[in-house]
Design an enzyme around this catalytic site. Structure first.
Site, mmCIF file in Angstrom:
data_model
loop_
_atom_site.group_PDB
_atom_site.id
_atom_site.type_symbol
_atom_site.label_atom_id
_atom_site.label_comp_id
_atom_site.label_asym_id
_atom_site.label_seq_id
_atom_site.Cartn_x
_atom_site.Cartn_y
_atom_site.Cartn_z
ATOM 1 N N GLU A 1 0.877 -10.103 -1.514
ATOM 2 C CA GLU A 1 -0.771 -10.282 -1.638
ATOM 3 C C GLU A 1 -0.699 -10.401 -2.793
ATOM 4 O O GLU A 1 -2.007 -11.388 -2.758
ATOM 5 C CB GLU A 1 -1.463 -9.146 -0.304
ATOM 6 C CG GLU A 1 -1.662 -9.288 0.928
ATOM 7 C CD GLU A 1 -2.346 -8.326 1.729
ATOM 8 O OE1 GLU A 1 -1.658 -7.330 2.274
ATOM 9 O OE2 GLU A 1 -3.030 -8.681 2.772
ATOM 10 N N ALA B 1 0.977 -1.332 -0.009
ATOM 11 C CA ALA B 1 -0.035 -0.112 -0.332
ATOM 12 C C ALA B 1 0.620 1.599 0.218
ATOM 13 O O ALA B 1 2.494 1.013 0.509
ATOM 14 C CB ALA B 1 -0.710 -0.294 0.844
ATOM 15 N N GLU C 1 2.757 -5.592 7.485
ATOM 16 C CA GLU C 1 2.389 -4.851 8.607
ATOM 17 C C GLU C 1 2.278 -4.751 9.806
ATOM 18 O O GLU C 1 2.304 -3.523 9.659
ATOM 19 C CB GLU C 1 0.471 -5.237 7.539
ATOM 20 C CG GLU C 1 0.539 -5.093 6.099
ATOM 21 C CD GLU C 1 0.926 -6.687 4.870
ATOM 22 O OE1 GLU C 1 1.876 -7.367 5.640
ATOM 23 O OE2 GLU C 1 0.605 -6.250 4.090
ATOM 24 N N GLY D 1 1.335 -5.388 0.717
ATOM 25 C CA GLY D 1 -0.333 -5.671 -0.558
ATOM 26 C C GLY D 1 0.771 -6.278 -1.715
ATOM 27 O O GLY D 1 0.076 -6.343 -2.626
HETATM 28 N N1 COA Z 1 4.491 3.498 0.278
HETATM 29 C C1 COA Z 1 4.560 5.284 -0.822
HETATM 30 N N2 COA Z 1 6.269 4.981 -1.135
HETATM 31 C C2 COA Z 1 6.607 3.662 -0.487
HETATM 32 C C3 COA Z 1 6.744 2.444 -0.687
HETATM 33 C C4 COA Z 1 5.611 2.856 -0.696
HETATM 34 N N3 COA Z 1 5.020 1.595 0.185
HETATM 35 N N4 COA Z 1 7.923 1.535 -0.964
HETATM 36 C C5 COA Z 1 8.731 3.232 -0.915
HETATM 37 N N5 COA Z 1 8.270 3.643 -0.973
HETATM 38 C C6 COA Z 1 9.086 5.377 -1.603
HETATM 39 C C7 COA Z 1 10.071 6.023 -0.751
HETATM 40 O O1 COA Z 1 8.916 6.674 0.673
HETATM 41 C C8 COA Z 1 10.583 6.659 -1.057
HETATM 42 O O2 COA Z 1 10.332 7.533 -1.924
HETATM 43 P P1 COA Z 1 10.932 8.919 -2.237
HETATM 44 O O3 COA Z 1 12.759 8.835 -2.840
HETATM 45 O O4 COA Z 1 10.800 9.970 -1.812
HETATM 46 O O5 COA Z 1 12.803 8.918 -0.257
HETATM 47 C C9 COA Z 1 10.478 5.460 -2.861
HETATM 48 O O6 COA Z 1 10.049 4.726 -2.666
HETATM 49 C C10 COA Z 1 12.187 4.617 -2.693
HETATM 50 O O7 COA Z 1 12.196 3.843 -1.779
HETATM 51 P P2 COA Z 1 14.062 2.970 -1.001
HETATM 52 O O8 COA Z 1 13.634 2.318 0.643
HETATM 53 O O9 COA Z 1 14.633 4.712 -0.495
HETATM 54 O O10 COA Z 1 13.741 2.232 -1.908
HETATM 55 P P3 COA Z 1 14.533 0.470 -2.258
HETATM 56 O O11 COA Z 1 14.980 0.312 -3.595
HETATM 57 O O12 COA Z 1 15.966 0.901 -0.949
HETATM 58 O O13 COA Z 1 14.245 -0.008 -1.094
HETATM 59 C C11 COA Z 1 11.535 -1.253 -0.424
HETATM 60 C C12 COA Z 1 12.858 -0.647 -1.543
HETATM 61 C C13 COA Z 1 10.450 -2.119 -1.088
HETATM 62 C C14 COA Z 1 12.407 -2.054 -0.191
HETATM 63 C C15 COA Z 1 11.368 -0.455 0.812
HETATM 64 O O14 COA Z 1 11.424 1.345 -0.402
HETATM 65 C C16 COA Z 1 10.622 -1.111 1.316
HETATM 66 O O15 COA Z 1 10.868 -1.393 1.996
HETATM 67 N N6 COA Z 1 9.138 -0.287 1.750
HETATM 68 C C17 COA Z 1 8.591 -0.442 2.404
HETATM 69 C C18 COA Z 1 7.326 -1.518 2.099
HETATM 70 C C19 COA Z 1 7.001 -2.136 3.556
HETATM 71 O O16 COA Z 1 6.370 -2.019 4.636
HETATM 72 N N7 COA Z 1 5.308 -1.898 2.864
HETATM 73 C C20 COA Z 1 4.707 -2.842 3.767
HETATM 74 C C21 COA Z 1 3.314 -1.881 3.038
HETATM 75 S S1 COA Z 1 2.037 -2.239 3.942
#
Ligand code: COA
Length: 260
Positions: A114, A66, A134, A111
């Site tokens: 999922e 999400a 989550e 998500g």
């Molecule tokens: N929603 C909105 N934006 C997101 C996002 C999410 N779920 N996941 C990543 N982004 C954004 C970051 O905020 C960042 O934005 P910015 O450039 O404005 O700072 C951009 O995407 C890049 O994220 P970053 O974490 O630097 O990328 P990465 O390649 O190093 O890592 C992930 C990728 C997916 C491993 C990491 O972003 C992550 O763990 N995200 C959260 C995942 C999560 O907890 N999801 C559960 C949702 S219920």
């Protein structure tokens, strides 16, 4: 603009859906879900599409779940509405009559995981991680994860993953049966295409009927599951493809299916 959020590309009999917000790691915003649902509704009715692939843009993430930035702007009612929408979207994916392949080109969390769980087959880039994380955000998987994950990997593994917000590496995901295969780093598209090619060698109506027989029978008592399987079989008896397969077998050639 919203059309760019999810791309639809047709490659022969397969439709490839690509989440296309690489700068946000393909996170699922409300407009992204709306666009995805519209495309799923189109494909669901499309007899010419025999297989559907879901993948993501870029090499970092299949889908980071999400959209957590959008989420901060929501009040409680909007959060509840979003959760209903994302759950309905995953249900739409699971309910597609065609076989589906999740081609995970990178991380799949929340998500994103999922979404893959709602597909029939999963292939993961060997460098990627996957998890239902989550609870680390003080919420729970709400788009089918709590229901679908234990059915796939068993309650013990599902509880470990969800309660500990575990991020599995690709080998762990393969070992516990969460994904069917791993792709060489950067090669998930090719690996998914191989799976698509294998699917397309089989009768497309049989694929739909077999998927229905399995999904529709899974949660039924055995007797009812067998009756459901029989009704799915009945549907394919009058098909031209069934006769073509028999003719091809007799003539020692590959069958050419037409989906009728
Ligand atoms: N929603 C909105 N934006 C997101 C996002 C999410 N779920 N996941 C990543 N982004 C954004 C970051 O905020 C960042 O934005 P910015 O450039 O404005 O700072 C951009 O995407 C890049 O994220 P970053 O974490 O630097 O990328 P990465 O390649 O190093 O890592 C992930 C990728 C997916 C491993 C990491 O972003 C992550 O763990 N995200 C959260 C995942 C999560 O907890 N999801 C559960 C949702 S219920």
């Amino acid at each position: 603009m919203t059309e760019e959020l999810v791309l639809l590309e047709r490659r022969g009999r397969a439709a490839w859906l690509t989440l296309n917000r690489p700068e946000a790691r393909n996170a699922l915003s409300l407009p992204t879900l709306q666009r995805l649902r519209a495309l799923l509704a189109e494909l669901r009715e499309d007899a010419e599409t025999w297989v559907v692939v879901l993948t993501g843009s870029g090499d970092k993430a299949f889908c980071a779940g999400a959209d957590l930035k959008e989420r901060r702007t929501f009040d409680e009612q909007q959060v509840a509405e979003f959760v209903r929408t994302i759950r309905a979207t995953m249900d739409d994916v699971a309910a597609l009559p065609q076989p589906t392949v999740a081609a995970m080109n990178g991380a799949a969390f929340g998500g994103g995981c999922e979404l893959a769980l709602a597909c029939d087959l999963r292939v993961l880039d060997a460098s990627a991680s996957i998890g239902l994380t989550e609870t680390s955000l003080a919420i729970i998987p709400g788009a089918g994860g709590c229901a679908r994950l234990p059915r796939l990997v068993g309650a013990a593994v599902a509880k470990e993953m969800i309660l500990m917000a575990k991020r599995l590496d690709a080998d762990e995901a393969l070992d516990c049966g969460l994904v069917h295969r791993l792709a060489e780093v950067g090669e998930v598209g090719d690996a998914a295409q191989e799976m698509v090619d294998a699917l397309l060698r089989n009768g497309p109506l049989a694929l739909r009927a077999a998927k229905d027989a399995i999904d529709g029978g899974m949660d039924l008592p055995m007797e009812q599951a067998l009756a459901h399987e029989a009704s799915c079989y009945q549907r394919i008896i009058p098909t031209a493809d069934r006769l073509e397969a028999l003719a091809a077998f007799a003539e020692k050639r590959r069958p050419e299916f037409e989906g009728r």
